[in-house]
Design an enzyme around this catalytic site. Structure first.
Site, PDB file in Angstrom:
ATOM      1  N   SER A 146       0.853  -1.186   0.000  1.00 28.31           N
ATOM      2  CA  SER A 146       0.000   0.000   0.000  1.00 28.31           C
ATOM      3  C   SER A 146       0.891   1.239   0.000  1.00 28.31           C
ATOM      4  O   SER A 146       2.032   1.189   0.483  1.00 28.31           O
ATOM      5  CB  SER A 146      -0.891   0.018   1.247  1.00 28.31           C
ATOM      6  OG  SER A 146      -1.474   1.293   1.456  1.00 28.31           O
ATOM      7  N   TYR A 159      -1.230  -0.490  10.731  1.00 29.07           N
ATOM      8  CA  TYR A 159      -1.475  -1.027   9.388  1.00 29.07           C
ATOM      9  C   TYR A 159      -0.367  -0.589   8.430  1.00 29.07           C
ATOM     10  O   TYR A 159       0.157  -1.386   7.654  1.00 29.07           O
ATOM     11  CB  TYR A 159      -2.833  -0.543   8.896  1.00 29.07           C
ATOM     12  CG  TYR A 159      -3.145  -0.874   7.450  1.00 29.07           C
ATOM     13  CD1 TYR A 159      -3.573  -2.145   7.082  1.00 29.07           C
ATOM     14  CD2 TYR A 159      -3.017   0.094   6.452  1.00 29.07           C
ATOM     15  CE1 TYR A 159      -3.869  -2.441   5.758  1.00 29.07           C
ATOM     16  CE2 TYR A 159      -3.307  -0.191   5.128  1.00 29.07           C
ATOM     17  CZ  TYR A 159      -3.734  -1.465   4.787  1.00 29.07           C
ATOM     18  OH  TYR A 159      -4.018  -1.755   3.469  1.00 29.07           O
ATOM     19  N   LYS A 163       2.588  -2.694   6.067  1.00 29.67           N
ATOM     20  CA  LYS A 163       2.767  -2.536   4.624  1.00 29.67           C
ATOM     21  C   LYS A 163       4.219  -2.184   4.283  1.00 29.67           C
ATOM     22  O   LYS A 163       4.748  -2.616   3.256  1.00 29.67           O
ATOM     23  CB  LYS A 163       1.798  -1.488   4.083  1.00 29.67           C
ATOM     24  CG  LYS A 163       0.332  -1.912   4.168  1.00 29.67           C
ATOM     25  CD  LYS A 163       0.080  -3.208   3.412  1.00 29.67           C
ATOM     26  CE  LYS A 163      -1.358  -3.635   3.417  1.00 29.67           C
ATOM     27  NZ  LYS A 163      -1.606  -4.862   2.621  1.00 29.67           N
TER      28      LYS A 163
END
Length: 253
Positions: A146, A159, A163
């Site tokens: 991402s 999160y 990534k």
């Protein structure tokens, strides 16, 4: 360049998180180019619907439940494919978890561990098992990261760090497996119009802010991410490993 470079006939492609969104688009595109697609997700219903839609077009797909946070479930799927003489040629690590939105100081350990379990340990273990099946034959592993790996979003620090970890995991595997003709690459999508991102895409105010940050002034669509996966899965990228392709409408420019 001809379509032969993208021909995946005779290849088995395992896709995690294939029940909707980016994973679903990837499954349809790889099947269109000849791969037998194994659609996996936590629950069988969604990926079975995707596999049925692919088979209805005269292409080849199957569905199986596989939670990438569950080591035994991963082992079961890879063992099944081996016994069916369908070892994995292409792995697309796409499934992800993001159970918490907010400041790190208020994040509980259960949520933190859940994100690590799926987004890092799951990617590592699936890659490891796929690579073992690719030894002596070659193959391609594609990790969906991402833009958060490069630019952490507010309220998504944990999160985002997973990534970023995926990018490093990709480079580590790429260096170790290059001599085995196993290529490992990643893709960094920007904001994509999926259920996973619906808290943003369905919020008019938030989307207004995002459009100001994205030069193309819109969210991407799942079928705009899938072609990058096709490229990395195919002979068209035969000399590409350890790299990350950004597909973000210019967000990181």
């Amino acid at each position: 360049m001809t379509n032969d470079l993208f021909d995946l006939s005779g290849k088995t492609a395992l896709i995690t998180g294939a029940s909707r969104g980016i994973g679903e688009a990837i499954a349809h595109l790889l099947a269109h180019y000849g791969a037998h697609v194994v659609c996996t997700s936590r629950k069988i219903d969604g990926c079975q619907a995707v596999a049925d839609a692919i088979n209805a077009k005269g292409l080849s797909a199957e569905a199986t439940a596989m939670h990438i946070g569950d080591i035994q479930a991963i082992d079961n799927v890879f063992s099944h494919l081996a016994t069916q003489n369908r070892p994995v040629d292409i792995l697309v690590n796409n499934a992800a978890a993001n159970p918490y939105y907010g400041p790190l100081l208020k994040m509980d350990l259960v949520s933190f561990e859940k994100i690590m379990e799926v987004n890092l340990r799951g990617y590592f273990y699936c890659s490891q098992q796929a690579a073992k099946q690719m030894l002596g034959r070659g193959g391609s592993i594609i990790n969906i990261a991402s833009v958060n790996a490069k630019r952490p979003a507010p309220g998504q620090a944990a999160y985002s760090l997973t990534k970023a970890g995926i990018i490093n995991l990709t480079q580590g595997f790429a260096k170790e497996l290059a001599g085995q003709n196993i290529r490992v690459n990643a893709i960094m999508p920007g904001l994509v119009d999926t259920y996973f991102a619906s808290a943003i895409t369905q919020d008019e105010k938030l989307m207004g802010l995002m459009k100001q940050l994205i030069p193309m002034s819109r969210a991407g669509q799942p079928d705009e991410i899938a072609p990058a996966v096709l490229f990395l899965a195919s002979a068209a990228s035969a000399y590409v490993t350890g790299t990350t392709i950004t597909v973000d409408g210019g967000y990181l420019a």
